[in-house]
Design a protein around this motif. Structure first.
Motif, PDB file in Angstrom:
ATOM      1  N   GLY A   1       0.785  -1.229   0.000  1.00  0.00           N
ATOM      2  CA  GLY A   1       0.000   0.000   0.000  1.00  0.00           C
ATOM      3  C   GLY A   1       0.813   1.273   0.000  1.00  0.00           C
ATOM      4  N   LYS A   2       2.099   1.213  -0.397  1.00  0.00           N
ATOM      5  CA  LYS A   2       2.945   2.413  -0.402  1.00  0.00           C
ATOM      6  C   LYS A   2       2.392   3.491  -1.328  1.00  0.00           C
ATOM      7  CE  LYS A   2       6.716   0.402  -1.742  1.00  0.00           C
ATOM      8  NZ  LYS A   2       6.164  -0.946  -1.939  1.00  0.00           N
ATOM      9  N   THR A   3       2.018   3.094  -2.542  1.00  0.00           N
ATOM     10  CA  THR A   3       1.497   4.078  -3.507  1.00  0.00           C
ATOM     11  C   THR A   3       0.163   4.633  -3.041  1.00  0.00           C
ATOM     12  OG1 THR A   3       2.637   2.965  -5.336  1.00  0.00           O
ATOM     13  CG2 THR A   3       0.817   4.440  -5.899  1.00  0.00           C
ATOM     14  N   THR A   4      -0.688   3.779  -2.480  1.00  0.00           N
ATOM     15  CA  THR A   4      -1.984   4.244  -1.959  1.00  0.00           C
ATOM     16  C   THR A   4      -1.770   5.258  -0.850  1.00  0.00           C
ATOM     17  OG1 THR A   4      -2.992   2.101  -2.464  1.00  0.00           O
ATOM     18  CG2 THR A   4      -4.139   3.515  -0.890  1.00  0.00           C
ATOM     19  N   MET A   5      -0.844   4.952   0.059  1.00  0.00           N
ATOM     20  CA  MET A   5      -0.537   5.872   1.151  1.00  0.00           C
ATOM     21  C   MET A   5      -0.056   7.214   0.602  1.00  0.00           C
ATOM     22  SD  MET A   5       2.376   7.195   2.746  1.00  0.00           S
ATOM     23  CE  MET A   5       2.797   7.851   4.350  1.00  0.00           C
ATOM     24  N   THR A   6       0.812   7.164  -0.403  1.00  0.00           N
ATOM     25  CA  THR A   6       1.363   8.383  -0.994  1.00  0.00           C
ATOM     26  C   THR A   6       0.269   9.216  -1.661  1.00  0.00           C
ATOM     27  OG1 THR A   6       3.459   7.239  -1.384  1.00  0.00           O
ATOM     28  CG2 THR A   6       3.092   9.285  -2.579  1.00  0.00           C
ATOM     29  N   MET A   7      -0.586   8.570  -2.431  1.00  0.00           N
ATOM     30  CA  MET A   7      -1.674   9.288  -3.113  1.00  0.00           C
ATOM     31  C   MET A   7      -2.641   9.898  -2.109  1.00  0.00           C
ATOM     32  SD  MET A   7      -2.516   6.792  -6.366  1.00  0.00           S
ATOM     33  CE  MET A   7      -3.869   7.861  -6.916  1.00  0.00           C
ATOM     34  N   LEU A   8      -2.926   9.181  -1.035  1.00  0.00           N
ATOM     35  CA  LEU A   8      -3.815   9.701  -0.001  1.00  0.00           C
ATOM     36  C   LEU A   8      -3.228  10.971   0.608  1.00  0.00           C
ATOM     37  CD1 LEU A   8      -6.303   9.399   1.845  1.00  0.00           C
ATOM     38  CD2 LEU A   8      -4.929   7.880   3.307  1.00  0.00           C
ATOM     39  N   ALA A   9      -1.925  10.949   0.893  1.00  0.00           N
ATOM     40  CA  ALA A   9      -1.268  12.128   1.470  1.00  0.00           C
ATOM     41  C   ALA A   9      -1.337  13.322   0.522  1.00  0.00           C
ATOM     42  CB  ALA A   9       0.189  11.794   1.798  1.00  0.00           C
ATOM     43  N   LEU A  10      -1.102  13.095  -0.772  1.00  0.00           N
ATOM     44  CA  LEU A  10      -1.096  14.186  -1.748  1.00  0.00           C
ATOM     45  C   LEU A  10      -2.486  14.729  -2.030  1.00  0.00           C
ATOM     46  CD1 LEU A  10       1.448  12.765  -4.375  1.00  0.00           C
ATOM     47  CD2 LEU A  10       1.899  14.402  -2.544  1.00  0.00           C
ATOM     48  N   SER A  11      -3.506  13.881  -1.890  1.00  0.00           N
ATOM     49  CA  SER A  11      -4.867  14.275  -2.282  1.00  0.00           C
ATOM     50  C   SER A  11      -5.414  15.426  -1.452  1.00  0.00           C
ATOM     51  CB  SER A  11      -5.814  13.076  -2.182  1.00  0.00           C
ATOM     52  OG  SER A  11      -6.061  12.715  -0.828  1.00  0.00           O
TER      53      SER A  11
ATOM     54  N   HIS B   1      11.088  20.726  -9.855  1.00  0.00           N
ATOM     55  CA  HIS B   1       9.744  20.419  -9.347  1.00  0.00           C
ATOM     56  C   HIS B   1       9.501  21.095  -7.996  1.00  0.00           C
ATOM     57  CE1 HIS B   1       8.883  17.683 -12.519  1.00  0.00           C
ATOM     58  NE2 HIS B   1       9.658  16.714 -12.112  1.00  0.00           N
ATOM     59  N   LEU B   2      10.564  21.207  -7.195  1.00  0.00           N
ATOM     60  CA  LEU B   2      10.425  21.724  -5.833  1.00  0.00           C
ATOM     61  C   LEU B   2      10.532  23.242  -5.754  1.00  0.00           C
ATOM     62  CD1 LEU B   2      12.685  19.075  -4.048  1.00  0.00           C
ATOM     63  CD2 LEU B   2      10.181  19.196  -3.955  1.00  0.00           C
ATOM     64  N   ASN B   3      11.099  23.873  -6.754  1.00  0.00           N
ATOM     65  CA  ASN B   3      11.340  25.311  -6.713  1.00  0.00           C
ATOM     66  C   ASN B   3      10.052  26.087  -6.463  1.00  0.00           C
ATOM     67  OD1 ASN B   3      12.824  27.679  -6.861  1.00  0.00           O
ATOM     68  ND2 ASN B   3      12.623  27.849  -9.086  1.00  0.00           N
ATOM     69  N   HIS B   4      10.116  27.036  -5.543  1.00  0.00           N
ATOM     70  CA  HIS B   4       8.987  27.909  -5.194  1.00  0.00           C
ATOM     71  C   HIS B   4       7.829  27.163  -4.523  1.00  0.00           C
ATOM     72  CE1 HIS B   4      10.994  31.133  -7.185  1.00  0.00           C
ATOM     73  NE2 HIS B   4      10.770  30.711  -8.404  1.00  0.00           N
ATOM     74  N   VAL B   5       8.088  25.979  -3.974  1.00  0.00           N
ATOM     75  CA  VAL B   5       7.047  25.247  -3.253  1.00  0.00           C
ATOM     76  C   VAL B   5       7.291  25.437  -1.754  1.00  0.00           C
ATOM     77  CG1 VAL B   5       6.010  22.997  -2.789  1.00  0.00           C
ATOM     78  CG2 VAL B   5       6.782  23.564  -5.101  1.00  0.00           C
ATOM     79  N   ASN B   6       6.377  26.110  -1.093  1.00  0.00           N
ATOM     80  CA  ASN B   6       6.530  26.425   0.327  1.00  0.00           C
ATOM     81  C   ASN B   6       5.263  26.055   1.095  1.00  0.00           C
ATOM     82  OD1 ASN B   6       9.231  27.850   0.478  1.00  0.00           O
ATOM     83  ND2 ASN B   6       8.218  29.050  -1.112  1.00  0.00           N
ATOM     84  N   GLY B   7       4.951  24.757   1.088  1.00  0.00           N
ATOM     85  CA  GLY B   7       3.799  24.325   1.872  1.00  0.00           C
ATOM     86  C   GLY B   7       2.836  23.426   1.138  1.00  0.00           C
ATOM     87  N   ILE B   8       3.229  22.898  -0.020  1.00  0.00           N
ATOM     88  CA  ILE B   8       2.420  21.942  -0.771  1.00  0.00           C
ATOM     89  C   ILE B   8       3.183  20.621  -0.805  1.00  0.00           C
ATOM     90  CG2 ILE B   8       1.330  21.394  -2.985  1.00  0.00           C
ATOM     91  CD1 ILE B   8       0.094  23.814  -1.654  1.00  0.00           C
ATOM     92  N   PRO B   9       2.586  19.499  -0.374  1.00  0.00           N
ATOM     93  CA  PRO B   9       3.323  18.231  -0.371  1.00  0.00           C
ATOM     94  C   PRO B   9       3.656  17.766  -1.780  1.00  0.00           C
ATOM     95  CG  PRO B   9       0.992  17.840   0.045  1.00  0.00           C
ATOM     96  CD  PRO B   9       1.177  19.326   0.067  1.00  0.00           C
ATOM     97  N   ILE B  10       4.858  17.238  -1.947  1.00  0.00           N
ATOM     98  CA  ILE B  10       5.331  16.697  -3.216  1.00  0.00           C
ATOM     99  C   ILE B  10       5.860  15.290  -2.952  1.00  0.00           C
ATOM    100  CG2 ILE B  10       6.970  16.965  -5.129  1.00  0.00           C
ATOM    101  CD1 ILE B  10       5.012  19.183  -5.128  1.00  0.00           C
ATOM    102  N   ALA B  11       5.633  14.364  -3.868  1.00  0.00           N
ATOM    103  CA  ALA B  11       6.120  12.994  -3.687  1.00  0.00           C
ATOM    104  C   ALA B  11       6.916  12.543  -4.905  1.00  0.00           C
ATOM    105  CB  ALA B  11       4.957  12.040  -3.437  1.00  0.00           C
ATOM    106  N   PHE B  12       7.875  11.651  -4.647  1.00  0.00           N
ATOM    107  CA  PHE B  12       8.680  11.047  -5.705  1.00  0.00           C
ATOM    108  C   PHE B  12       8.500   9.540  -5.622  1.00  0.00           C
ATOM    109  CE2 PHE B  12      10.462  15.196  -5.014  1.00  0.00           C
ATOM    110  CZ  PHE B  12      10.705  15.642  -6.313  1.00  0.00           C
ATOM    111  N   ASP B  13       8.033   8.979  -6.720  1.00  0.00           N
ATOM    112  CA  ASP B  13       7.600   7.582  -6.747  1.00  0.00           C
ATOM    113  C   ASP B  13       8.715   6.649  -7.202  1.00  0.00           C
ATOM    114  OD1 ASP B  13       5.657   5.590  -6.458  1.00  0.00           O
ATOM    115  OD2 ASP B  13       5.169   5.646  -8.585  1.00  0.00           O
ATOM    116  N   GLU B  14       8.831   5.524  -6.528  1.00  0.00           N
ATOM    117  CA  GLU B  14       9.675   4.383  -6.877  1.00  0.00           C
ATOM    118  C   GLU B  14      11.156   4.732  -6.998  1.00  0.00           C
ATOM    119  OE1 GLU B  14      10.809   1.187  -6.539  1.00  0.00           O
ATOM    120  OE2 GLU B  14       8.621   1.179  -6.577  1.00  0.00           O
ATOM    121  N   LEU B  15      11.821   4.653  -5.863  1.00  0.00           N
ATOM    122  CA  LEU B  15      13.236   4.988  -5.759  1.00  0.00           C
ATOM    123  C   LEU B  15      14.104   4.190  -6.730  1.00  0.00           C
ATOM    124  CD1 LEU B  15      15.513   6.482  -4.255  1.00  0.00           C
ATOM    125  CD2 LEU B  15      15.492   4.619  -2.577  1.00  0.00           C
ATOM    126  N   SER B  16      13.720   2.956  -6.997  1.00  0.00           N
ATOM    127  CA  SER B  16      14.536   2.110  -7.877  1.00  0.00           C
ATOM    128  C   SER B  16      14.643   2.674  -9.288  1.00  0.00           C
ATOM    129  CB  SER B  16      13.962   0.693  -7.943  1.00  0.00           C
ATOM    130  OG  SER B  16      12.669   0.699  -8.520  1.00  0.00           O
TER     131      SER B  16
END
Length: 632
Positions: free
Chosen positions: A249-259, A285-300
């Motif tokens: 459920g890693k991806t589900t958890m991540t999507m829930l957090a971002l939603s 992707h992160l530039n000028h982001v000060n309070g909006i969650p961002i995620a990076f999927d699948e480290l591999s």
């Protein structure tokens, strides 16, 4: 101006007021299904020019009105808050579609030769009328609404007041009507679906399940982290890595957090990015982001074998300085937010052994985030269709209650954690990150946004911190790594009472007995120790040695860090400077042919714990069982 439903207008080379169509049976009106509303343009008159929805642009010549073009005007002036540059929204009649259309164009496109480029949008401008059209359009700026557009996200200040940029600019007094998200926005924060449906999914699938409540709180922590980063250097950005096997459920958890904030997918400028991007793209992707969650999927998917430099930058909230070809400084990307990463392997496998970086990253490993495939799919479906509502609601309530409430709650939570986690040199830094999460949870509950079990969440965080405690104690981890290395490379260690010398000598083993208790001491030649620590990806061997001294792990002479030992190498006696320490008992049985036994030694190639494949190429010592790191 009169507000009407959006309509398609059919006419004979002339735009008509939709109200007049009721009296013309030959003029059908098609009402669009989406029922979007638009402002019916007014007729403007200035000097000799008239701009009319029905007659387009005309110029008065004596008693006659000469038609210049179809209807067009500047409906709004958009000033970019970052660059201070202006662009214009043109409202015009598009004859190919037989309706009013809109397009945003840069300011310089209305003059000179550039204005003819507007033809590609279906605007009635050409070589014969471009001079007059340019003059008229520029004149309509006086009647246009002025908007401030933004392409950065989260906290900022407008007239010295805190503002949060989401789909709208949110202030303590509500939305700022003259601000809007730029059309070129790189993050999709436009809400979809409804808050009610999202809340229903929360009540059904999330509430009462601590791990999933944590996901929601983590997404909502982004504005809290960005706010606190102004006064806490150890919280410039919250970085959380989720690791474990597939189907947990890693991806589900991540999507829930971002939603909570916006589009939780990787499509259409969603908040879910990929590790397969370049380092410049990731910081972009992160530039000028000060309070909006961002995620990076699948480290591999990352192409980088070592992410140490990138992770330092990501957790520091600042891109490293770069120069342009002319030697001038490039713009440095900056951010402060909550970053979520996921993958099947630990992020620490891609990093150098560095305590500072380990403290900056929180990792949650092998947690079953969802209970079943059905639950996971239901959550994904819900957040795919309903997102971007909760975070702006939370921020609105934070602003209304006063942002100082964050400081008060945070300090209380931090002090509470300090009484519940082990006291170490890093506990204060760890408590700051943990407190930011529970501060978010507590405020969500106190402000009536979400019903969160804060106590269970705190226990969840403390238990995870306990499991990661040893990995943050660099001295203990280093001792473990060194012992594993020595076991694999024990053929390079001299033994007492032996006459044969290894081809390569890195140190010496000595056995001592205290009563019936056996003690095995190893003395590693200092130059070999430095090379070994570099091989194990420790950036500074001296830091490890000093930590060992503090914990009385080292055997040394007086106040020195080293111990001089007698070595017999190739029949020659040498007294060498070493780092000496006792091998923990759990490694005793892995060390073979100890000094009390005879040993025949043959050449062994060096072994890198980062290159396990090389282990199979080592020449085994006669009488020794070959041991590789996989045996651990």
């Amino acid at each position: 101006m009169k507000r009407l439903s959006k309509v398609d207008i059919t006419r004979d080379n002339q735009l008509c007021d939709p109200n007049l169509l009721e009296n013309r049976g030959d003029m059908p009106v098609k009402e669009e299904a989406n029922q979007e509303e638009q402002l019916l343009p007014e007729t403007l008159k200035f000097g000799k020019y008239t701009i009319s929805p029905s007659d387009g642009i005309s110029i008065k010549k004596g008693k006659d009105e000469l038609r210049i073009s179809d209807y067009m005007r500047i409906s709004s002036i958009n000033r970019d808050i970052s660059t201070n540059e202006e662009s214009y929204e043109l409202e015009y009649y598009r004859s190919s579609l037989r309706k009013i259309d809109r397009v945003i164009v840069p300011g310089e496109s209305l003059t000179g030769m550039r204005i003819e480029n507007l033809m590609k949008y279906g605007i009635d401008v050409h070589a014969g009328n471009k001079k007059i059209v340019s003059e008229v359009l520029i004149k309509t700026k006086e009647y246009a609404k002025v908007l401030t557009t933004y392409n950065h996200y989260g906290w900022s200040r407008v007239e010295e007041k805190p503002i949060f940029f989401h789909e709208n600019a949110i202030s303590r007094d509500g939305k700022l009507e003259d601000y809007k998200l730029a059309n070129s926005a790189k993050l999709n924060l436009i809400p979809k679906g409804t808050l009610d449906v999202w809340m229903a999914a929360y009540e059904t699938f999330v509430k009462g399940k601590t791990s999933l409540e944590f996901a929601v709180v983590l997404g909502c922590s982004a504005p809290v982290v960005a706010y606190l980063s102004q006064t806490h250097d150890d919280l410039k950005t919250m970085f959380v890595n989720i690791t474990g096997q597939s189907s947990q459920g890693k991806t589900t958890m991540t999507m829930l957090a971002l939603s909570v904030a916006g589009n939780p997918t990787s499509r259409n400028n969603g908040l879910l990015k990929t590790w397969s991007s370049t380092q410049n793209a990731i910081t972009g992707h992160l530039n000028h982001v000060n309070g909006i969650p961002i995620a990076f999927d699948e480290l591999s998917m990352s192409n980088s074998k070592n992410l140490t430099a990138l992770l330092y930058s990501m957790t520091e909230g600042r891109q490293k300085s770069r120069l342009k070809k002319d030697g001038s400084q490039r713009e440095i990307a900056e951010w402060s937010t909550t970053i979520i990463s996921n993958g099947e392997v630990s992020l620490f496998n891609r990093l150098d052994n560095n305590l500072g970086l380990r403290v900056r990253i929180m990792e949650f490993a092998h947690i079953a985030w969802t209970e079943s495939a059905e639950q996971s799919e239901a959550i994904k479906q819900a957040v795919h269709k309903n997102y971007g509502h909760l975070l702006p609601l939370f921020v609105s309530k934070l602003l209304a209650s006063g942002l100082e409430s964050i400081d008060v709650e945070f300090e209380a939570q931090r002090q509470d954690f300090l009484t519940k986690i082990p006291e170490t040199e890093t506990s204060k830094r760890i408590s700051i990150k943990l407190a930011a999460i529970t501060t978010t949870a507590s405020l969500l509950k106190k402000l009536g946004v979400l019903d969160i079990d804060v106590s269970s969440l705190q226990n969840f965080l403390i238990e995870n911190d306990r499991e990661n405690f040893d990995s943050r104690d660099m001295s203990i981890k280093a001792l473990d790594d060194v012992c594993k290395y020595l076991v694999v490379n024990q053929s390079k260690l001299l033994r007492d009472n032996t006459v044969q010398t290894p081809f390569e000598v890195i140190g010496k083993l000595t056995v001592k007995y205290t009563g019936s208790k056996k003690q095995i001491e190893v003395a590693i030649i200092t130059s070999q120790f430095d090379a070994m620590m570099d091989n194990l990806n420790y950036q500074d061997a001296k830091v490890v040695i000093k930590e060992w001294q503090k914990k009385n792990i080292l055997k040394s002479e007086g106040d020195r860090l080293t111990l001089r030992k007698q070595f017999s190498i190739a029949g020659k006696q040498e007294r060498l400077t070493t780092y000496a320490f006792e091998i923990p008992e759990e490694y005793h049985d892995l060390l073979q042919n100890l000094p009390s036994q005879d040993m025949n030694v043959s050449v062994a190639s060096s072994f890198s714990t980062r290159s396990l494949d090389n282990a199979s190429n080592r020449l085994p010592v006669e009488g020794l069982q070959t041991i590789t790191e996989q045996d651990f």
